[in-house]
Design a protein around this motif. Structure first.
Motif, mmCIF file in Angstrom:
data_model
loop_
_atom_site.group_PDB
_atom_site.id
_atom_site.type_symbol
_atom_site.label_atom_id
_atom_site.label_comp_id
_atom_site.label_asym_id
_atom_site.label_seq_id
_atom_site.Cartn_x
_atom_site.Cartn_y
_atom_site.Cartn_z
ATOM 1 N N ILE A 195 2.676 19.334 14.015
ATOM 2 C CA ILE A 195 4.181 18.948 14.288
ATOM 3 C C ILE A 195 4.662 18.612 13.846
ATOM 4 C CG2 ILE A 195 5.077 18.003 17.037
ATOM 5 C CD1 ILE A 195 2.775 18.946 18.371
ATOM 6 N N LEU A 389 7.787 25.092 21.767
ATOM 7 C CA LEU A 389 6.306 24.464 20.511
ATOM 8 C C LEU A 389 4.999 25.222 22.062
ATOM 9 C CD1 LEU A 389 6.210 20.945 20.194
ATOM 10 C CD2 LEU A 389 7.106 23.095 18.414
ATOM 11 N N SER A 393 -0.253 21.731 22.445
ATOM 12 C CA SER A 393 -0.592 21.093 20.955
ATOM 13 C C SER A 393 -0.221 19.539 20.578
ATOM 14 C CB SER A 393 1.112 22.150 20.500
ATOM 15 O OG SER A 393 1.163 23.150 20.599
#
Length: 595
Positions: A195, A389, A393
């Protein structure tokens, strides 16, 4: 960075894992004197101390010689830092090797060794409350064994053996282990590397000022820096673009352990340790008056800000002179306060990537603090893009999360517009979960997302990941005005018993029980909407103009909603009928056998 980023994303390198596991194995010696969730109170500070020790070992004699000459001077720090080659030093004659050579005096000698560190290291150890852990190790008869463990050849943390960036990964791994043993969410301390890489690339990809001059010279700030790995990755990314880039990173953190690691990392890298500040960003801003080129941050969401209410409210009352002028969000969630803090610290050419959950998109009615913050960003034309996203995640949550890209210097072609990117289906499944983290945004995923951000176009785009699996990203560029609406209050007249309108000063009195509201798109004329949508059904109604409020929300889900044809009723009926016949047939067979 591109060559090995996927390896870093999927797992910490083998050597790094081994080092972290070795360090954590010291916890085996703490059994009894410490509870499992307390092991990190010893392991983390000792890892920091050993890293400092191994960095300083080659210049120890030079530092001691210099100290003998300048110890009476008020300005000795500068001389000693120059002698050590770092922004820290130790004037003690002891090393880990000499400490373990004298087990009888291990406590006094170790304390003398720690007292020899420069003030900036003393600050780190004090915030970690390490003196209390030393006392506990002494009481349990463990101090000598722990120091011996860290003196082994396998625990060599010298820069030649473990690069600065790798040491950062080791610290990160140790914090994760500490979080797990403490039954605390690892994600509270750091964001996964995939990320961070995406956020870094989005920041750099849209920066039209990055290469204006001969070289890159940038400042980077993280208002909730944890172990500072976001800052480290951003520095890596810029250095990959320009090896001679001048990058200065700044961060604030209020967890003493992660702050200690972040500051230690900065010291080892040769940066200015004063750029790492301890304290609560919302109530105790350490960077008042600063402005930065890049801001990258993952602030906590769903966390109340009642603790900081007094200071935050006072800051809000400063108006334009404070960080929170546009409005205050619900006290149950302070994430949008961090958004405002970042906006206040952006240069006129600055860019921010900040993570938020879904509530920042739409919670709060027109006129509420949340809506006013969205209005502030959109009407100033600072909101550039929002990227959804993939779920799962993060280490500590599986919910939908979003990266907001905010800039005060939009390119002309993006003026007055906001790009929404749905990357929820752009991921590679992990072979092994880490907490709630079940997916990775690998290099192929990141490239597709960043490309779509740069192309600035509508549509659905597909590619394949490193394993040949299909990945999908959707994009929609909206006119910013479509995100706003006028909330109008519609009044109806009050009637008395004979059905006539109740008048006051020859004007109808509003019946509060019949009061209603309508959200009118901002780009639409209110009167035209009212005549079309309200008057045909309520001819006596009117708008109370004084109550009209402007609101903003970002309809992410609605923007990407795809209608799916419902199965015809006849087909459903036939399917049910077939299923019923099958069940009845089986029942008959069953009872027939019983007979």
């Amino acid at each position: 960075m591109e060559e090995n980023s996927n390896e870093m994303i999927s797992q910490v390198g083998k050597n790094i894992q081994e080092k972290a596991a070795l360090v954590w194995s010291v916890a085996d010696d703490l059994v009894g004197a410490f509870k499992p969730h307390e092991y990190g109170l010893v392991v983390l500070p000792m890892a920091v101390i050993k890293r400092f020790h191994d960095c300083l070992l080659p210049t120890q004699e030079k530092v001691l010689e210099t100290y003998a000459k300048v110890k009476e001077l008020a300005v000795k720090d500068g001389f000693l830092k120059k002698a050590s080659g770092y922004q820290f030093y130790n004037t003690s004659k002891f090393t880990f090797k000499t400490l373990v050579a004298d087990p009888e005096n291990i406590e006094d000698n170790f304390k003398a060794y720690l007292n020899g560190f420069s003030d900036n290291v003393q600050d780190i150890l004090a915030r970690m409350d390490f003196q209390a852990q030393i006392n506990r190790m002494v009481e349990g008869g463990l101090l000598y064994q722990v120091i011996s463990d860290f003196n082994s050849d396998k625990a060599d943390f010298s820069p030649e053996n473990v690069a600065a960036v790798d040491m950062g990964y080791i610290f990160e791994n140790l914090v994760q282990r500490f979080s797990e043993s403490y039954n605390e969410e690892a994600g509270a301390h750091f964001t996964s590397r995939d990320i961070i890489y995406l956020m870094c690339d989005l920041l750099v990809a849209g920066d039209k000022n990055a290469f204006e001059e001969d070289g890159i010279s940038k400042t980077v700030y993280d208002m909730t820096m944890g172990t500072s790995q976001m800052l480290t990755c951003m520095e890596e990314r810029l250095k990959a673009l320009d090896a001679d880039a001048d990058i200065n990173v700044f961060g604030q953190e209020f967890n003493p352990f992660t702050f200690g690691i972040a500051k230690a990392d900065m010291l080892i890298r040769g940066g200015d340790p004063d750029n790492m500040q301890f304290g609560d960003t919302l109530s105790d801003d350490k960077f008042t008056g600063y402005e930065f080129d890049y801001i990258i941050s993952n602030p906590p969401f769903g966390i109340p800000w009642k603790r900081e209410e007094k200071e935050v409210t006072a800051e809000h009352k400063k108006g334009a002179n404070g960080r929170f002028a546009p409005g205050l969000p619900s006290k149950s969630d302070g994430q949008m306060l961090f958004m405002l803090n970042g906006v206040a610290k952006l240069k006129d050419t600055g860019r921010m990537a900040i993570i938020q959950n879904g509530s920042s998109l739409f919670t709060g009615d027109a006129g509420s603090g949340q809506s006013e913050i969205r209005r502030y960003l959109i009407e100033n034309d600072w909101l550039d893009a929002i990227v959804q996203l993939p779920n799962d995640s993060f280490y500590n949550t599986g919910i939908a999360t979003y990266v907001w890209i905010v800039t005060k210097d939009k390119p002309e072609e993006r003026a007055g517009k906001v790009q929404l990117i749905d990357a929820s289906q752009c991921y590679t499944s992990r072979r092994k979960n880490i907490g709630n983290k079940r997916v990775d945004i690998t290099g192929a995923c990141r490239e597709l997302i960043v490309k779509l951000y740069g192309d600035y176009t509508d549509g659905t785009f597909k590619d394949t990941d490193e394993n040949g699996n299909e990945i999908t990203v959707k994009s929609k560029v909206l006119d910013a005005v479509t995100l706003g609406y006028n909330k109008i209050t519609v009044e109806s007249p009050q009637l008395d018993e004979n059905g006539d309108k109740v008048l006051k000063k020859n004007k109808p009195v509003a019946d509060t029980k019949k009061r209603d509201t309508e959200n009118v798109p901002l780009e639409e004329d209110i009167d035209a909407y009212f005549e079309r949508e309200v008057l045909p059904y309520n001819p006596d109604a009117w708008i109370d103009r004084k109550k009209t409020k402007v609101g903003y929300e970002i309809p992410f889900t609605r923007t990407f909603y795809e209608y799916k044809q419902i199965e015809p009723a006849e087909a459903i009926a036939k399917r049910i009928e077939k299923h019923e016949k099958s069940l009845m047939s089986k029942l008959h067979e069953l009872f027939g056998e019983n007979e």
